[in-house]
Motif scaffolding. Sequence first.
Motif, short mmCIF file in Angstrom:
data_model
loop_
_atom_site.label_atom_id
_atom_site.label_comp_id
_atom_site.label_asym_id
_atom_site.label_seq_id
_atom_site.Cartn_x
_atom_site.Cartn_y
_atom_site.Cartn_z
N THR A 128 -2.39 -0.45 11.12
CA THR A 128 -3.75 0.00 10.55
C THR A 128 -3.99 0.00 9.23
N LYS A 185 0.90 -1.20 -0.01
CA LYS A 185 0.12 0.08 0.16
C LYS A 185 0.80 1.39 -0.15
N ARG A 209 -7.41 -1.62 7.71
CA ARG A 209 -8.31 -0.97 6.77
C ARG A 209 -8.22 -1.39 5.37
N ALA A 256 -10.38 -4.27 5.56
CA ALA A 256 -11.80 -4.02 5.59
C ALA A 256 -12.57 -3.18 4.36
N THR A 257 -11.56 -3.13 3.25
CA THR A 257 -11.86 -2.57 2.27
C THR A 257 -12.11 -1.33 2.31
N ILE A 258 -11.62 -0.38 3.17
CA ILE A 258 -11.62 0.77 3.42
C ILE A 258 -10.52 1.54 2.28
N PHE A 259 -9.60 0.69 2.13
CA PHE A 259 -8.30 1.29 1.32
C PHE A 259 -8.33 -0.11 0.11
N SER A 260 -7.89 0.40 -0.96
CA SER A 260 -7.73 -0.49 -1.88
C SER A 260 -6.09 -0.97 -1.99
#
Lengths: 245, 387
Positions: A46, A9, A50, A53-57
Amino acid sequence: MLEVKDLWKRFKIPKKGIVEAVKGASFTVTPGRIFGLLGPNGAGKTTTLRTIATIFSPSKGDILYKGKSIFDDKLAHRKRLGFISGNTGVYDRLYPEEVATYFGRLNLVEDHLIKSRFKEIVEMLNMGDILKSRCGKLSTGEKQKVSIARMLINDPEILILDEPTNGLDVISSRTIVNFIKESKGKGKTLVLSTHILSEAEYLCDDVGIMHKGEMLYSGDLKELRSSYKDIPLESVFFKLVGEEI
Amino acid sequence: MRAGIIWSIFKKEVLDLIRDKRSIIGVILIPLIAMPLLMGGVSVFMASRMKKVTQETVNIGYLTAEEKAHMSAIFTEVDINWVLIKREDIAQFLKDKKLHFVAEFGTENSSEVYTFHYDKANTSSDLKYRKLRSALADYENVLIKEILVEHGVPDNIWDTVMVKIENIASEKKMKSMFLAMLLPYMLILITMSGASYPATDLSVGEKERGTLETLLAASILRKEIVIGKYLTTVLVALVSSASSLISISLTFRLLPSSSQFAAEISFQTMITAFFAILPVAMIFSALVFAIASFAKSMKEAQGYIGPLTMAVIFPAMVSIFPGFEADMSTVFIPIVNISLLLKNIILGDVRGYYLIITLLESFLLAGFFIIMAFRLFDRESVIFKGE
């Protein structure tokens, strides 16, 4: 089973340029076992959670649940997911039941199920005495109980817990720890991040040790400890990151 | 997008805002009570001050008894307190505000010359001067007529050029002029401020309170979050503008008919004005929501919204400025067109094409800003800015 495969990421941050928060992390989370993601602040825990949780790709890599990429159908994945962090806020002007009902409805849980589940959760977390107060009037520990109620209202299979005991007193921490153990007993897929190594030692079956975005170790906690002749986990951590205690 | 999810978000946000004292005070109470109190109060206070100032005794200094005698005969209609002073004291008396004027009379090339010494920056003296000037003009007319008669010139020579004004505006329209100038400007600003609080609270406020992350992890689309919150913002902005529309209209209606500010707008006009304010609410809600989403804190958001308000003030004020008309030259300018449309609605003079183009353009603009909000809300660097 939740499989994180070669997860990268990157963030583009003004004045700093490209920052790699996670660099090729891989690990597997087995239902009924607690996976602890350990590391200091800024390790990438974190960001990893995240992304689960698919908040980030992800910038690169993939995350599979039951063999399928969670990014193929994010909404379906989130429906079976519960997410909580130590910094999670609650809506101060709502009552605990309203918060849980709101998230239940957002996850398309039927109203009668929301009611019955909420009743169970209230009993489990022993939060009957806070139901008549708006969340803004609650203590940090009580707010965290509301957050857990909110998280559990859609009966999630996967629980992502990002430093859930952060800032809590001993009694509130104990409630959370008990809840985590109970969830393990129910066969949930649990990912817990913490920088409190004693907590991880007590709770986790498997661990992933992260430092500066890199996964230094992932696997069975007992095996890790025995390979370092059962020295405390904190000492193992420092040996892994190559720094003196 | 699913309507049920948007409805759930909308309901929750409305409930949350209803329980927030700050939003109730800012959105309903201030427009409903403070604005009319302010406007009505200012109007009544100004009228009473004007009356007092124009009716009170005028203190005039004079230098000789002859001058006083001559001038007293001219200013018979004005209540004057004459004070004898010396020439060298003129400035001091005026500075100390013991006198409104020092008046001198003399002749120059067979003309009567009246000299008034006074502080023109003093509003009270300036208003009183107008009364004196009017009395002098009447005296001048009488004098000129006498001279003309003396020289055998018929006194109707004064009527060589006559101007007649046939005012086609109804009395009601004339009465609405002040309201028509002021109301669009006020409504636009109130709608914008009505949108600002919920837009920031529901976007960057949620970031600050740490509740946005859990919302993003729920089984919903980000577009659904944006639309649910956007609709709440529009509703609040509309409630705010409706409150002010009602209260301002009532205030103007309740003012004594003798007041220059008294006006009456019909229920139908109010409804039309309310619908005309809908695109303003839509534009500002979307714009402020997009801007606030971009900020990392409420403080930063307020820093962005402040200049935006300043940028809106001027186009909103065109309803007050002379020379701006609701025609093809203004119809495509955002905010300017709405301000002029509202003005014409109050005056009962709406042109169909102006209404249609203004509404269409405003809806397009609101749509553009919503898409901007969608994009910003989809960007991880924006949503988690500052972490």
